[in-house]
Design a protein around this motif. Structure first.
Motif, PDB file in Angstrom:
ATOM      1  N   GLY A 147       0.804  -1.224   0.000  1.00 15.85           N
ATOM      2  CA  GLY A 147       0.000   0.000   0.000  1.00 15.85           C
ATOM      3  C   GLY A 147       0.833   1.269   0.000  1.00 15.85           C
ATOM      4  O   GLY A 147       2.023   1.266  -0.322  1.00 15.85           O
ATOM      5  N   LEU A 148       0.172   2.338   0.414  1.00 11.25           N
ATOM      6  CA  LEU A 148       0.759   3.674   0.349  1.00 11.25           C
ATOM      7  C   LEU A 148       1.853   3.838   1.409  1.00 11.25           C
ATOM      8  O   LEU A 148       1.635   3.537   2.584  1.00 11.25           O
ATOM      9  CB  LEU A 148      -0.382   4.668   0.616  1.00 11.25           C
ATOM     10  CG  LEU A 148      -0.179   6.125   0.274  1.00 11.25           C
ATOM     11  CD1 LEU A 148       0.061   6.334  -1.217  1.00 11.25           C
ATOM     12  CD2 LEU A 148      -1.415   6.919   0.726  1.00 11.25           C
ATOM     13  N   ALA A 174       3.950   4.321   7.007  1.00 16.18           N
ATOM     14  CA  ALA A 174       4.788   5.026   7.993  1.00 16.18           C
ATOM     15  C   ALA A 174       3.938   5.462   9.192  1.00 16.18           C
ATOM     16  O   ALA A 174       4.353   5.313  10.345  1.00 16.18           O
ATOM     17  CB  ALA A 174       5.470   6.227   7.344  1.00 16.18           C
ATOM     18  N   LEU A 175       2.726   5.955   8.933  1.00 22.68           N
ATOM     19  CA  LEU A 175       1.832   6.363  10.023  1.00 22.68           C
ATOM     20  C   LEU A 175       1.455   5.153  10.876  1.00 22.68           C
ATOM     21  O   LEU A 175       1.499   5.206  12.104  1.00 22.68           O
ATOM     22  CB  LEU A 175       0.570   7.026   9.467  1.00 22.68           C
ATOM     23  CG  LEU A 175       0.754   8.415   8.833  1.00 22.68           C
ATOM     24  CD1 LEU A 175      -0.516   8.853   8.119  1.00 22.68           C
ATOM     25  CD2 LEU A 175       1.166   9.444   9.894  1.00 22.68           C
ATOM     26  N   ASP A 176       1.125   4.046  10.210  1.00 22.66           N
ATOM     27  CA  ASP A 176       0.747   2.827  10.939  1.00 22.66           C
ATOM     28  C   ASP A 176       1.889   2.329  11.820  1.00 22.66           C
ATOM     29  O   ASP A 176       1.668   1.778  12.889  1.00 22.66           O
ATOM     30  CB  ASP A 176       0.361   1.694   9.959  1.00 22.66           C
ATOM     31  CG  ASP A 176      -0.921   2.013   9.197  1.00 22.66           C
ATOM     32  OD1 ASP A 176      -1.645   2.937   9.610  1.00 22.66           O
ATOM     33  OD2 ASP A 176      -1.182   1.348   8.171  1.00 22.66           O
ATOM     34  N   ARG A 177       3.122   2.483  11.329  1.00 20.98           N
ATOM     35  CA  ARG A 177       4.295   2.019  12.081  1.00 20.98           C
ATOM     36  C   ARG A 177       4.783   3.073  13.069  1.00 20.98           C
ATOM     37  O   ARG A 177       5.839   2.936  13.655  1.00 20.98           O
ATOM     38  CB  ARG A 177       5.434   1.648  11.117  1.00 20.98           C
ATOM     39  CG  ARG A 177       5.138   0.510  10.181  1.00 20.98           C
ATOM     40  CD  ARG A 177       4.872  -0.791  10.920  1.00 20.98           C
ATOM     41  NE  ARG A 177       6.081  -1.521  11.221  1.00 20.98           N
ATOM     42  CZ  ARG A 177       6.600  -1.711  12.437  1.00 20.98           C
ATOM     43  NH1 ARG A 177       6.012  -1.196  13.481  1.00 20.98           N
ATOM     44  NH2 ARG A 177       7.681  -2.404  12.625  1.00 20.98           N
ATOM     45  N   ALA A 207       9.015  13.269  -2.417  1.00 18.57           N
ATOM     46  CA  ALA A 207       9.022  13.809  -1.048  1.00 18.57           C
ATOM     47  C   ALA A 207       7.921  14.864  -0.889  1.00 18.57           C
ATOM     48  O   ALA A 207       7.236  14.917   0.143  1.00 18.57           O
ATOM     49  CB  ALA A 207      10.392  14.412  -0.735  1.00 18.57           C
ATOM     50  N   LEU A 208       7.740  15.697  -1.924  1.00 21.79           N
ATOM     51  CA  LEU A 208       6.698  16.734  -1.837  1.00 21.79           C
ATOM     52  C   LEU A 208       5.311  16.114  -1.847  1.00 21.79           C
ATOM     53  O   LEU A 208       4.415  16.546  -1.114  1.00 21.79           O
ATOM     54  CB  LEU A 208       6.859  17.738  -2.978  1.00 21.79           C
ATOM     55  CG  LEU A 208       8.104  18.638  -2.872  1.00 21.79           C
ATOM     56  CD1 LEU A 208       8.176  19.579  -4.068  1.00 21.79           C
ATOM     57  CD2 LEU A 208       8.092  19.443  -1.573  1.00 21.79           C
ATOM     58  N   LEU A 255       0.522  14.397   1.329  1.00 18.39           N
ATOM     59  CA  LEU A 255      -0.358  13.328   1.826  1.00 18.39           C
ATOM     60  C   LEU A 255      -0.314  13.215   3.349  1.00 18.39           C
ATOM     61  O   LEU A 255      -1.311  12.878   3.984  1.00 18.39           O
ATOM     62  CB  LEU A 255       0.048  11.987   1.206  1.00 18.39           C
ATOM     63  CG  LEU A 255      -0.160  11.840  -0.307  1.00 18.39           C
ATOM     64  CD1 LEU A 255       0.516  10.581  -0.815  1.00 18.39           C
ATOM     65  CD2 LEU A 255      -1.645  11.816  -0.645  1.00 18.39           C
ATOM     66  N   ALA A 256       0.860  13.463   3.925  1.00 17.34           N
ATOM     67  CA  ALA A 256       1.028  13.325   5.383  1.00 17.34           C
ATOM     68  C   ALA A 256       2.048  14.360   5.873  1.00 17.34           C
ATOM     69  O   ALA A 256       3.240  14.062   5.974  1.00 17.34           O
ATOM     70  CB  ALA A 256       1.494  11.908   5.730  1.00 17.34           C
ATOM     71  N   PRO A 257       1.573  15.589   6.161  1.00 20.59           N
ATOM     72  CA  PRO A 257       2.501  16.684   6.514  1.00 20.59           C
ATOM     73  C   PRO A 257       3.303  16.412   7.782  1.00 20.59           C
ATOM     74  O   PRO A 257       4.345  17.024   7.988  1.00 20.59           O
ATOM     75  CB  PRO A 257       1.564  17.888   6.725  1.00 20.59           C
ATOM     76  CG  PRO A 257       0.234  17.478   6.218  1.00 20.59           C
ATOM     77  CD  PRO A 257       0.176  15.995   6.154  1.00 20.59           C
ATOM     78  N   GLN A 258       2.834  15.498   8.609  1.00 16.64           N
ATOM     79  CA  GLN A 258       3.547  15.214   9.867  1.00 16.64           C
ATOM     80  C   GLN A 258       4.779  14.332   9.664  1.00 16.64           C
ATOM     81  O   GLN A 258       5.552  14.124  10.592  1.00 16.64           O
ATOM     82  CB  GLN A 258       2.608  14.611  10.918  1.00 16.64           C
ATOM     83  CG  GLN A 258       1.988  13.265  10.579  1.00 16.64           C
ATOM     84  CD  GLN A 258       0.719  13.364   9.750  1.00 16.64           C
ATOM     85  OE1 GLN A 258       0.699  13.969   8.679  1.00 16.64           O
ATOM     86  NE2 GLN A 258      -0.357  12.754  10.225  1.00 16.64           N
TER      87      GLN A 258
END
Ligand code: ADP
Length: 181
Positions: free
Chosen positions: A79-80, A85-88, A110-111, A116-119
């Motif tokens: 997946g994305l 990265a958020l899940d982990r 990277a941009l 998609l995930a600014p954090q």
């Protein structure tokens, strides 16, 4: 105020197979972050790179190559990337840069990932000099033609490549195209 959460990074790639250039980034990343997850993409985003080793094999080679690094985990990526990265619970996507030519694609990626995930931040590590020309594709080409891979991949990776090409990978349509070109 300091953030006391462990700093975790995800290092994505196809790793088909892992090279000393990848391992250089992994070692340096493992020293920079509390935890590093190496995320092995099942299929390369580059259609020209037909995988030589399947996902399970690539994970196994990476696991063997990083056995001495306790804060490194190897996983298959589905997946994305930013969602993974958020899940982990990672705050950083780690990338290696070889030449300026890598930059254009990586910059856009990277941009997009930041959108998609600014954090999540993307951190780039410059290659070490001796690996600046090293890619999995080049390693496969040298292995296919029987060249020496000392210092470019761990010995057991060189053995795995040799076996794979002896098994008849040179008869694959991709290899035949490369031979003709
Ligand atoms: P390749 O097949 O070209 O080696 P990968 O998709 O496996 O590419 O690469 C994964 C990540 O490792 C990417 O961020 C890539 O830029 C980086 N990388 C690959 N080879 C090197 C190297 N020799 N030095 C530094 N970074 C590298």
């Amino acid at each position: 105020m300091t953030d006391s959460r462990p700093r975790r990074a995800v290092y994505p790639g196809s790793f088909d197979p892992v090279t000393c250039g990848h391992l250089d980034i992994i070692r340096r990343g493992a020293a920079l972050f509390d935890g590093l997850v190496v995320a092995v993409s099942p299929v390369s985003s580059n259609p020209e790179k037909a995988p030589l080793f399947n996902g399970v094999e690539r994970v196994a080679l990476l696991q063997a190559a990083t056995r001495d690094l306790p804060n490194v985990e190897i996983e298959e990526l589905h997946g994305l990337l930013v969602q993974y990265a958020l899940d982990r619970q990672a705050q950083v996507i780690l990338k290696g840069l070889r030449a300026v030519s890598d930059l254009e694609f990586e910059y856009a990626m990277a941009l997009m990932n930041r959108r998609l995930a600014p954090q999540i931040d993307t951190v780039f590590l410059m290659t070490s000099d001796e690996y600046s020309y090293l890619s999995s594709s080049l390693v496969k080409e040298v292995a296919r033609l029987g060249g020496a891979l000392d210092g470019l991949v761990p010995e057991f990776v060189a053995e795995a490549l040799k076996r794979r090409f002896q098994e008849g990978a040179e008869a694959s349509p991709d290899a035949q195209v490369a031979e003709r070109s």
